[in-house]
Design a protein around this motif. Structure first.
Motif, PDB file in Angstrom:
ATOM      1  N   LEU A 189       0.901  -1.068  -0.172  1.00 13.12           N
ATOM      2  CA  LEU A 189       0.043  -0.025  -0.194  1.00 13.12           C
ATOM      3  C   LEU A 189       0.984   1.348   0.008  1.00 13.12           C
ATOM      4  O   LEU A 189       0.438   2.529  -0.274  1.00 13.12           O
ATOM      5  N   LEU A 190       2.005   1.268   0.379  1.00 10.21           N
ATOM      6  CA  LEU A 190       2.952   2.456   0.501  1.00 10.21           C
ATOM      7  C   LEU A 190       3.374   2.777  -0.925  1.00 10.21           C
ATOM      8  O   LEU A 190       3.910   3.799  -1.375  1.00 10.21           O
ATOM      9  N   VAL A 191       3.519   1.716  -2.013  1.00 11.03           N
ATOM     10  CA  VAL A 191       3.832   1.864  -3.167  1.00 11.03           C
ATOM     11  C   VAL A 191       3.106   3.123  -3.850  1.00 11.03           C
ATOM     12  O   VAL A 191       3.878   4.171  -4.500  1.00 11.03           O
ATOM     13  N   PRO A 192       1.944   2.722  -4.085  1.00 12.45           N
ATOM     14  CA  PRO A 192       1.026   3.762  -4.740  1.00 12.45           C
ATOM     15  C   PRO A 192       0.876   5.175  -4.138  1.00 12.45           C
ATOM     16  O   PRO A 192       0.812   6.073  -4.679  1.00 12.45           O
ATOM     17  N   PHE A 193       1.118   4.984  -2.792  1.00 10.90           N
ATOM     18  CA  PHE A 193       1.126   6.231  -1.834  1.00 10.90           C
ATOM     19  C   PHE A 193       2.074   7.114  -2.208  1.00 10.90           C
ATOM     20  O   PHE A 193       2.173   8.341  -2.534  1.00 10.90           O
ATOM     21  N   ALA A 211       4.247  12.341  -7.665  1.00  7.34           N
ATOM     22  CA  ALA A 211       3.653  13.107  -8.765  1.00  7.34           C
ATOM     23  C   ALA A 211       3.112  14.447  -8.407  1.00  7.34           C
ATOM     24  O   ALA A 211       3.325  15.494  -9.067  1.00  7.34           O
ATOM     25  N   VAL A 212       2.360  14.448  -7.202  1.00  6.66           N
ATOM     26  CA  VAL A 212       2.219  15.898  -6.702  1.00  6.66           C
ATOM     27  C   VAL A 212       3.059  16.751  -6.377  1.00  6.66           C
ATOM     28  O   VAL A 212       2.871  18.103  -6.618  1.00  6.66           O
ATOM     29  N   TYR A 213       4.086  16.197  -5.801  1.00  6.29           N
ATOM     30  CA  TYR A 213       5.284  17.035  -5.706  1.00  6.29           C
ATOM     31  C   TYR A 213       5.932  17.656  -6.690  1.00  6.29           C
ATOM     32  O   TYR A 213       6.535  18.695  -6.694  1.00  6.29           O
ATOM     33  N   ALA A 214       6.068  16.735  -7.704  1.00  4.23           N
ATOM     34  CA  ALA A 214       6.640  17.175  -9.284  1.00  4.23           C
ATOM     35  C   ALA A 214       5.691  18.392  -9.717  1.00  4.23           C
ATOM     36  O   ALA A 214       6.071  19.534 -10.184  1.00  4.23           O
ATOM     37  N   TYR A 215       4.432  18.131  -9.571  1.00  2.00           N
ATOM     38  CA  TYR A 215       3.385  19.211 -10.146  1.00  2.00           C
ATOM     39  C   TYR A 215       3.395  20.478  -9.529  1.00  2.00           C
ATOM     40  O   TYR A 215       3.685  21.557 -10.066  1.00  2.00           O
ATOM     41  N   PHE A 216       3.725  20.407  -7.891  1.00  2.00           N
ATOM     42  CA  PHE A 216       3.495  21.834  -7.309  1.00  2.00           C
ATOM     43  C   PHE A 216       4.808  22.534  -6.899  1.00  2.00           C
ATOM     44  O   PHE A 216       4.875  23.407  -6.609  1.00  2.00           O
ATOM     45  N   ASP A 236       8.045  24.746  -8.054  1.00  2.00           N
ATOM     46  CA  ASP A 236       8.402  25.625  -9.036  1.00  2.00           C
ATOM     47  C   ASP A 236       9.574  26.410  -8.701  1.00  2.00           C
ATOM     48  O   ASP A 236       9.475  27.042  -7.747  1.00  2.00           O
ATOM     49  N   PRO A 237      10.691  26.263  -9.351  1.00  4.90           N
ATOM     50  CA  PRO A 237      11.053  25.254 -10.479  1.00  4.90           C
ATOM     51  C   PRO A 237      10.978  23.865  -9.856  1.00  4.90           C
ATOM     52  O   PRO A 237      11.214  23.523  -8.784  1.00  4.90           O
ATOM     53  N   MET A 238      10.983  22.982 -10.838  1.00  4.01           N
ATOM     54  CA  MET A 238      10.803  21.480 -10.746  1.00  4.01           C
ATOM     55  C   MET A 238      12.059  21.187  -9.824  1.00  4.01           C
ATOM     56  O   MET A 238      13.345  21.497 -10.382  1.00  4.01           O
ATOM     57  N   GLU A 239      12.149  20.616  -8.619  1.00  4.52           N
ATOM     58  CA  GLU A 239      13.149  20.146  -7.845  1.00  4.52           C
ATOM     59  C   GLU A 239      13.354  18.861  -8.022  1.00  4.52           C
ATOM     60  O   GLU A 239      12.501  17.982  -7.548  1.00  4.52           O
ATOM     61  N   TRP A 240      14.378  18.316  -8.418  1.00  2.97           N
ATOM     62  CA  TRP A 240      14.678  16.898  -8.729  1.00  2.97           C
ATOM     63  C   TRP A 240      14.911  16.125  -7.613  1.00  2.97           C
ATOM     64  O   TRP A 240      14.628  14.873  -7.513  1.00  2.97           O
ATOM     65  N   VAL A 241      15.486  16.716  -6.479  1.00  2.00           N
ATOM     66  CA  VAL A 241      16.116  15.932  -5.282  1.00  2.00           C
ATOM     67  C   VAL A 241      14.664  15.281  -4.683  1.00  2.00           C
ATOM     68  O   VAL A 241      14.766  13.963  -4.398  1.00  2.00           O
ATOM     69  N   GLY A 242      13.776  16.005  -4.590  1.00  2.00           N
ATOM     70  CA  GLY A 242      12.588  15.589  -3.750  1.00  2.00           C
ATOM     71  C   GLY A 242      11.868  14.665  -4.577  1.00  2.00           C
ATOM     72  O   GLY A 242      11.141  13.305  -3.990  1.00  2.00           O
ATOM     73  N   GLY A 290      13.982  11.282  -4.655  1.00  2.08           N
ATOM     74  CA  GLY A 290      13.768  10.803  -3.262  1.00  2.08           C
ATOM     75  C   GLY A 290      12.448   9.975  -3.168  1.00  2.08           C
ATOM     76  O   GLY A 290      12.408   8.987  -2.578  1.00  2.08           O
ATOM     77  N   LEU A 291      11.394  10.544  -3.404  1.00  5.45           N
ATOM     78  CA  LEU A 291      10.164  10.054  -3.399  1.00  5.45           C
ATOM     79  C   LEU A 291       9.961   8.667  -4.318  1.00  5.45           C
ATOM     80  O   LEU A 291       9.469   7.712  -3.691  1.00  5.45           O
ATOM     81  N   SER A 292      10.490   8.779  -5.465  1.00  6.56           N
ATOM     82  CA  SER A 292      10.293   7.733  -6.152  1.00  6.56           C
ATOM     83  C   SER A 292      11.203   6.712  -5.929  1.00  6.56           C
ATOM     84  O   SER A 292      10.772   5.502  -5.901  1.00  6.56           O
TER      85      SER A 292
END
Length: 139
Positions: free
Chosen positions: A15-19, A25-30, A32-38, A41-43
């Motif tokens: 259950l943690l995988v889709p979370f 995805a939400v972090y990448a969308y919000f 600005d500018p796109m921060e790749w480290v987060g 890390g989440l991926s």
């Protein structure tokens, strides 16, 4: 033939995988500018949870049903001796914890403190590991 139920640990990590995928995805969308480290890390956290869930699934297929996985199980079902031996009066965890704390404190204060505490940490680890070993291969 009885179908084997999935273990609680597998369900948790699965259950943690889709979370974490959704959070990445939400972090990448919000951002600005796109921060790749987060995002990375989440991926990678999602991948790690998938690896752990896969390992637990593969190993749980080889083990008989455990009492804690039975939803209708009672506490008395787990009252067996197959959980291992735990030392009732060992001092080694105390010394390992103290020496580890000094080693980690030494990383912040100075490396000289790490050099002093590291041998004590190694001694406590070996002492705790071989606490009940006496003679040739004794237990």
């Amino acid at each position: 033939m009885r179908v084997k139920t999935l273990s609680t640990e597998f369900k948790t990590f699965a259950l943690l995988v889709p979370f974490f995928v959704v959070v990445a995805a939400v972090y990448a969308y919000f951002t600005d500018p796109m921060e790749w480290v987060g995002i990375v890390g989440l991926s990678l956290t999602a991948c790690l949870c998938a690896f752990i869930a896969g390992f637990i699934w593969l190993t749980s297929r080889k083990v008989d049903d455990r009492p804690e996985d039975n939803e209708l199980g009672e506490i008395s079902d787990a009252a067996t001796d197959n959980y291992g031996f735990f030392s009732p009066h060992s001092w080694w965890p105390l010394w390992l914890g103290l020496s580890s704390a000094v080693v980690f404190l030494g990383v912040a204060i100075g490396w000289w403190l790490v050099m002093i505490a590291a041998p004590f940490m190694a001694l406590a680890t070996v002492g705790w590991t071989f606490e009940y070993f006496r003679g040739e291969k004794a237990v």
